[in-house]
Design a protein around this motif. Sequence first.
Motif, short mmCIF file in Angstrom:
data_model
loop_
_atom_site.label_atom_id
_atom_site.label_comp_id
_atom_site.label_asym_id
_atom_site.label_seq_id
_atom_site.Cartn_x
_atom_site.Cartn_y
_atom_site.Cartn_z
N PHE A 163 0.83 -1.20 0.00
CA PHE A 163 0.00 0.00 0.00
C PHE A 163 0.87 1.25 0.00
O PHE A 163 0.54 2.25 -0.63
CB PHE A 163 -0.95 -0.03 1.20
CG PHE A 163 -2.03 -1.06 1.07
CD1 PHE A 163 -3.28 -0.70 0.60
CD2 PHE A 163 -1.79 -2.39 1.40
CE1 PHE A 163 -4.28 -1.65 0.46
CE2 PHE A 163 -2.79 -3.34 1.27
CZ PHE A 163 -4.03 -2.98 0.80
N GLY A 164 2.00 1.19 0.70
CA GLY A 164 2.92 2.31 0.67
C GLY A 164 3.53 2.51 -0.71
O GLY A 164 3.71 3.66 -1.16
N LEU A 165 3.83 1.42 -1.39
CA LEU A 165 4.38 1.51 -2.75
C LEU A 165 3.40 2.23 -3.67
O LEU A 165 3.79 3.14 -4.42
CB LEU A 165 4.68 0.12 -3.28
CG LEU A 165 5.05 0.03 -4.76
CD1 LEU A 165 6.35 0.76 -5.05
CD2 LEU A 165 5.16 -1.43 -5.21
N VAL A 166 2.14 1.82 -3.63
CA VAL A 166 1.14 2.44 -4.51
C VAL A 166 1.02 3.93 -4.22
O VAL A 166 1.01 4.76 -5.13
CB VAL A 166 -0.22 1.75 -4.35
CG1 VAL A 166 -1.31 2.52 -5.12
CG2 VAL A 166 -0.15 0.31 -4.86
N GLU A 167 0.95 4.28 -2.94
CA GLU A 167 0.78 5.69 -2.59
C GLU A 167 1.98 6.52 -3.02
O GLU A 167 1.84 7.65 -3.48
CB GLU A 167 0.53 5.82 -1.09
CG GLU A 167 -0.39 6.97 -0.70
CD GLU A 167 -1.80 6.78 -1.21
OE1 GLU A 167 -2.55 7.79 -1.26
OE2 GLU A 167 -2.20 5.64 -1.56
#
Length: 392
Positions: A88-92
Amino acid sequence: MPPAGDAAALFQRAQALLPRIAHGAAQRERERELPYALAREVANAGLLTFRIPKAYGGPGGSMRDAIRFLIDLAAVDSNLAQALRPNFGLVEGLLFGQDNEAERQLWFQRLLAGQIVGNGGVERGGRHGEIRATIRRRGDHYVVNGTKYYSTGALYADWISSIALDEHGKETHFAVPRGRAGLELVDDFDAIGQRLTASGTTRFADLRVEADELRISYFPRDRRNPVTPLFQLYLAATEAGIARNALHDATWFAREKARPIKHSSAQRSVDDPYVQETIGQIAALVFAAEATTLRAAEAIDAAWADRLSNASLTEASIAVAQAQYFAVDAALKSSEFAFDVGGASSCDREYNLDRHWRNARTVANHNPRQWKAAVVGAWLLKGEAPPTTGLF
């Protein structure tokens, strides 16, 4: 599964999968059985892709959608929820980045195809956040050496993302396939809780990194960004899920296993007024923890709608800090109150009720809640904005 057209479709998939994840979760923790297959099912169902825009084939969900799912996941298995945090951090970070179309296309398609990203994380020793791993150019590629710890989700992952310092002391980000020679993942995480997050040691021994495996960092530590609040709110969502899981187990135990104390006015535990009060207290804590966490998610959505202005990002950070503080308190209290609905048998190892407190305590220790409260107080008293250290 094919990419979902919207967040509603992902929630339908989640509702079908979550009961399977819940089944045997207490036993998995007791026996320390890492849920490799379940992590893969979550990824294959597209449940790591809530925030990928429709333009890239994703569902185009809001931050509130993503956090709502994460609370639901943590409510059945908080270990699995936290283990998937790097994705989720990667996407954000990709959404926040500029002039990164090729990287967006690459990583969004990998996630939509069911691949998982893990973290070759923080190093032990030295100052918090200090990096000693090195990356050096060797011909047409690079070589990394060093040891990481707190490698969240690495054992479940297809890709390992990490950071090392180049010869000039500059942080250099990279991501490599997990099977690459020179990369060793060690299942040695030995905390009191969250023991199945695969957060152990990652070793790099002359690890080859190709030039196109270097990544630009979209996680600046010198200015406000939407990635930091997400990472922090993720922890609050995990705590809120733990609180709900404690409520579920406490309710089940009172209905199915507990018996009233000898001097109780009730013949059944469910009729004991203090058992009823205790369940009501836990329920109120869960309700409030989820509500505050979702409200903080809406603050991040509002920051995106406001084109990530400094003012809106600051408000989001303050909202997240408050949600974190309360969610931690709610999870710790809920997991303690769960024992008040039963007698000595509630402490039997077979029920593993203590896992809720151990898990809540372990998540809470990622970032001290005293700092969350103090930062909010400084903002209200003096207008002093939160630090940009990556923890707010």
